[in-house]
Write an enzyme that holds these catalytic residues in place. Structure first.
Site, PDB file in Angstrom:
ATOM      1  CE1 TYR A  41      -3.050  -3.118   0.498  1.00  9.91           C
ATOM      2  CE2 TYR A  41      -3.458  -2.445   2.651  1.00  9.91           C
ATOM      3  CZ  TYR A  41      -3.570  -3.297   1.446  1.00  9.91           C
ATOM      4  OH  TYR A  41      -4.451  -4.544   1.744  1.00  9.91           O
ATOM      5  CG  LEU A 180     -18.058  -0.886   3.736  1.00  7.41           C
ATOM      6  CD1 LEU A 180     -17.779   0.541   3.970  1.00  7.41           C
ATOM      7  CD2 LEU A 180     -19.203  -1.230   4.506  1.00  7.41           C
ATOM      8  CG  ASN A 231     -17.931   2.623   8.007  1.00 11.30           C
ATOM      9  OD1 ASN A 231     -19.057   2.682   7.700  1.00 11.30           O
ATOM     10  ND2 ASN A 231     -16.910   2.867   7.043  1.00 11.30           N
TER      11      ASN A 231
HETATM   12  N1  LIG Z   1      -5.681  -8.612   1.629  1.00  9.59           N
HETATM   13  C1  LIG Z   1      -5.905  -8.597   0.314  1.00  9.59           C
HETATM   14  O1  LIG Z   1      -5.420  -8.992  -0.551  1.00  9.59           O
HETATM   15  C2  LIG Z   1      -6.820  -7.251   0.422  1.00  9.59           C
HETATM   16  C3  LIG Z   1      -7.233  -6.859  -0.828  1.00  9.59           C
HETATM   17  C4  LIG Z   1      -8.413  -5.648  -0.907  1.00  9.59           C
HETATM   18  C5  LIG Z   1      -8.457  -4.887   0.588  1.00  9.59           C
HETATM   19  N2  LIG Z   1      -7.827  -5.208   1.539  1.00  9.59           N
HETATM   20  C6  LIG Z   1      -7.882  -4.502   2.799  1.00  9.59           C
HETATM   21  O2  LIG Z   1      -9.287  -4.362   3.177  1.00  9.59           O
HETATM   22  C7  LIG Z   1      -9.509  -2.875   3.309  1.00  9.59           C
HETATM   23  C8  LIG Z   1     -11.041  -2.589   2.807  1.00  9.59           C
HETATM   24  O3  LIG Z   1     -11.283  -3.006   1.550  1.00  9.59           O
HETATM   25  P1  LIG Z   1     -11.440  -2.041   0.414  1.00  9.59           P
HETATM   26  O4  LIG Z   1     -10.887  -0.761   0.833  1.00  9.59           O
HETATM   27  O5  LIG Z   1     -11.209  -2.442  -1.117  1.00  9.59           O
HETATM   28  O6  LIG Z   1     -13.260  -1.944   0.475  1.00  9.59           O
HETATM   29  P2  LIG Z   1     -14.220  -1.232   1.397  1.00  9.59           P
HETATM   30  O7  LIG Z   1     -13.935  -1.141   2.549  1.00  9.59           O
HETATM   31  O8  LIG Z   1     -15.441  -2.562   1.146  1.00  9.59           O
HETATM   32  O9  LIG Z   1     -14.740  -0.180   0.589  1.00  9.59           O
HETATM   33  C9  LIG Z   1     -14.057   1.166   0.669  1.00  9.59           C
HETATM   34  C10 LIG Z   1     -14.941   2.164  -0.067  1.00  9.59           C
HETATM   35  O10 LIG Z   1     -16.258   2.328   0.674  1.00  9.59           O
HETATM   36  C11 LIG Z   1     -16.565   3.910   0.720  1.00  9.59           C
HETATM   37  N3  LIG Z   1     -17.180   3.795   2.098  1.00  9.59           N
HETATM   38  C12 LIG Z   1     -16.505   3.536   3.381  1.00  9.59           C
HETATM   39  N4  LIG Z   1     -17.442   3.630   4.446  1.00  9.59           N
HETATM   40  C13 LIG Z   1     -18.847   4.236   3.735  1.00  9.59           C
HETATM   41  C14 LIG Z   1     -20.102   4.535   4.217  1.00  9.59           C
HETATM   42  N5  LIG Z   1     -20.191   4.466   5.800  1.00  9.59           N
HETATM   43  N6  LIG Z   1     -21.022   4.909   3.395  1.00  9.59           N
HETATM   44  C15 LIG Z   1     -20.574   4.727   2.121  1.00  9.59           C
HETATM   45  N7  LIG Z   1     -19.233   4.345   1.473  1.00  9.59           N
HETATM   46  C16 LIG Z   1     -18.342   4.117   2.288  1.00  9.59           C
HETATM   47  C17 LIG Z   1     -15.228   4.415   0.875  1.00  9.59           C
HETATM   48  O11 LIG Z   1     -15.228   5.594   0.209  1.00  9.59           O
HETATM   49  P3  LIG Z   1     -14.871   7.010   1.426  1.00  9.59           P
HETATM   50  O12 LIG Z   1     -13.415   7.144   1.362  1.00  9.59           O
HETATM   51  O13 LIG Z   1     -15.497   8.195   0.453  1.00  9.59           O
HETATM   52  O14 LIG Z   1     -15.763   6.682   2.687  1.00  9.59           O
HETATM   53  C18 LIG Z   1     -14.352   3.625  -0.092  1.00  9.59           C
HETATM   54  O15 LIG Z   1     -14.633   3.832  -1.277  1.00  9.59           O
HETATM   55  C19 LIG Z   1      -8.352  -2.374   2.591  1.00  9.59           C
HETATM   56  O16 LIG Z   1      -8.266  -0.937   2.712  1.00  9.59           O
HETATM   57  C20 LIG Z   1      -7.356  -3.046   2.806  1.00  9.59           C
HETATM   58  O17 LIG Z   1      -6.670  -2.763   4.136  1.00  9.59           O
HETATM   59  C21 LIG Z   1      -7.062  -6.363   1.288  1.00  9.59           C
END
Ligand SMILES: NC(=O)c1ccc[n+]([C@@H]2O[C@H](COP(=O)([O-])OP(=O)(O)OC[C@H]3O[C@@H](n4cnc5c(N)ncnc54)[C@H](OP(=O)(O)O)[C@@H]3O)[C@@H](O)[C@H]2O)c1
Length: 266
Positions: A41, A180, A231
Site C-alpha cells: 500500500y 462494504l 462504520n
Molecule cells: N488482503 C488483500 O488482498 C486485500 C485486498 C483488498 C483490500 N484489503 C484491505 O481491506 C480494506 C478494505 O477493503 P476496500 O478498501 O477494498 O473496500 P471497502 O472497505 O469495502 O470499501 C471502501 C469504499 O467504501 C467507501 N465507504 C466507506 N465507508 C462508507 C460508508 N459508511 N458509506 C458509504 N461509503 C463508504 C469508501 O469511500 P470513502 O473514503 O468516501 O468513505 C471506499 O470507497 C483495504 O483498505 C485493505 O486494508 C486487503
C-alpha cells in the site's frame, strides 16, 4: 494461541501521505483498535504517523502488515519485514500476513521466514491472506506457530461460507476485506430493506452483518471522517435473526477483487 481481535478493523489501501495519517488518527480517536496496512500500500510511514498522532497508545492497537508477494523469498521476507517495522516506527507488528500466495511465495521458504520473524519478535502473530483450504492445510503443516488470522474478501455478496467454517474448525479469525463491497453493493434490495427497517444505511448493515458472524472481523476503509465514525458505530447495530437470514439468503454473488489480477494492485 487465539489472538483476540476487536470487532472491527480499519483498512488503509489506496490512502497515502497526510490523507492516510489523518484517516488513521480519526479512526483510532473514533474507537478502532485494529489497523491494517501492507508493504504493497506504500503507506506504512503514514499509518505509523497516524497512530502517533492519535491519542491512543501503540500498545492498545492491533497493527497488521503484509509481506508483498515479490518479497516472499526467504531473505527478502526477513529483510523487508524489518524494513516495515522501521517504516511504521514500531518494534513489532501484531499480525504479519503473507499477502498472496503468488510471486515469490514458496511454502517451505516463505513460511520458514515467517516463523523466524515470529520467533524473533518481529511478528507477534502470523497470518495469511487469499489462501485456499488446501494452501491453509499446507501452511499449518509447515508453521509451528498457529495461524491467527486469514484475510479474504468477505461481504454480503461474497460470504465465504467454506473459509469461515474452516476458520471456526481451526481456531483462527477471518478478517474480511472489502466488507462494504468497495461501496458497489449498496443497491442490493435485501441490504436496502434491512437498512430501512433500522433507519440506517446499507454500509452499516454490511458491518453489522459481519459482526454477527462468529470469528469474522470486517476492515472497512474510508478517508471520510463521517464514514469512519459511522462504520465503527455500526458495530453496535443489532440485527434480528430475520435480518441476518435475509442477508445470508442473498443469491447474487459478486467478487470484487479478481484473484488473477489482484496480486499486483491490492
Ligand atoms: N488482503 C488483500 O488482498 C486485500 C485486498 C483488498 C483490500 N484489503 C484491505 O481491506 C480494506 C478494505 O477493503 P476496500 O478498501 O477494498 O473496500 P471497502 O472497505 O469495502 O470499501 C471502501 C469504499 O467504501 C467507501 N465507504 C466507506 N465507508 C462508507 C460508508 N459508511 N458509506 C458509504 N461509503 C463508504 C469508501 O469511500 P470513502 O473514503 O468516501 O468513505 C471506499 O470507497 C483495504 O483498505 C485493505 O486494508 C486487503
Amino acid at each position: 494461541m487465539s489472538l483476540d481481535l476487536p470487532d472491527i478493523g480499519f483498512g488503509t489501501s489506496g490512502a497515502t501521505g497526510h490523507d492516510c495519517a489523518d484517516a488513521v488518527r480519526t479512526a483510532l480517536d473514533a474507537g478502532y483498535r485494529f489497523v491494517d496496512t501492507a508493504q504493497m500500500y506504500d503507506n506504512e510511514p503514514a499509518v505509523g504517523a497516524g497512530i502517533r498522532l492519535s491519542g491512543v497508545d501503540r500498545d492498545d492497537v492491533v497493527l497488521a502488515s503484509k509481506i508483498l508477494p515479490d518479497n516472499l523469498g526467504y531473505e527478502d521476507a526477513k529483510r523487508t519485514s524489518r524494513d516495515s517495522l522501521d517504516r511504521l516506527g514500531v518494534d513489532a507488528v501484531d499480525l504479519l500476513y503473507v499477502h498472496w500466495p503468488t510471486g515469490a511465495y514458496e511454502p517451505e521458504e516463505s513460511l520458514r521466514a515467517l516463523q523466524e520473524l515470529h520467533d524473533e519478535g518481529v511478528a507477534r502473530n502470523v497470518a495469511v491472506s487469499n489462501f485456499t483450504p488446501a494452501l491453509l492445510d499446507e501452511a499449518r503443516e509447515i508453521l509451528d506457530a498457529d495461524i491467527a488470522a486469514h484475510q479474504v474478501e468477505c461481504h454480503p455478496l461474497f460470504q465465504q461460507d467454506e473459509l469461515r467454517a474452516y476458520a471456526a474448525e481451526h481456531g483462527h479469525t477471518v478478517v474480511g476485506y472489502c466488507p462494504l463491497g468497495q461501496g458497489e453493493i449498496f443497491d442490493t434490495p435485501e441490504l436496502q430493506a434491512v437498512a430501512e427497517r433500522h433507519d440506517t444505511t446499507p454500509a452499516a448493515v454490511c458491518i453489522a452483518w459481519a459482526v454477527e458472524k462468529e470469528a469474522l472481523v470486517p476492515i472497512p476503509q474510508s478517508t471520510d471522517p463521517d464514514h469512519i465514525r459511522a462504520n465503527v458505530e455500526a458495530t453496535e447495530l443489532d440485527l434480528t435473526d430475520d435480518d441476518v437470514a435475509k442477508i445470508d439468503g442473498i443469491e447474487e454473488e459478486r467478487r470484487l477483487v479478481d484473484p488473477d489480477a489482484a496480486a499486483w494492485n491490492q
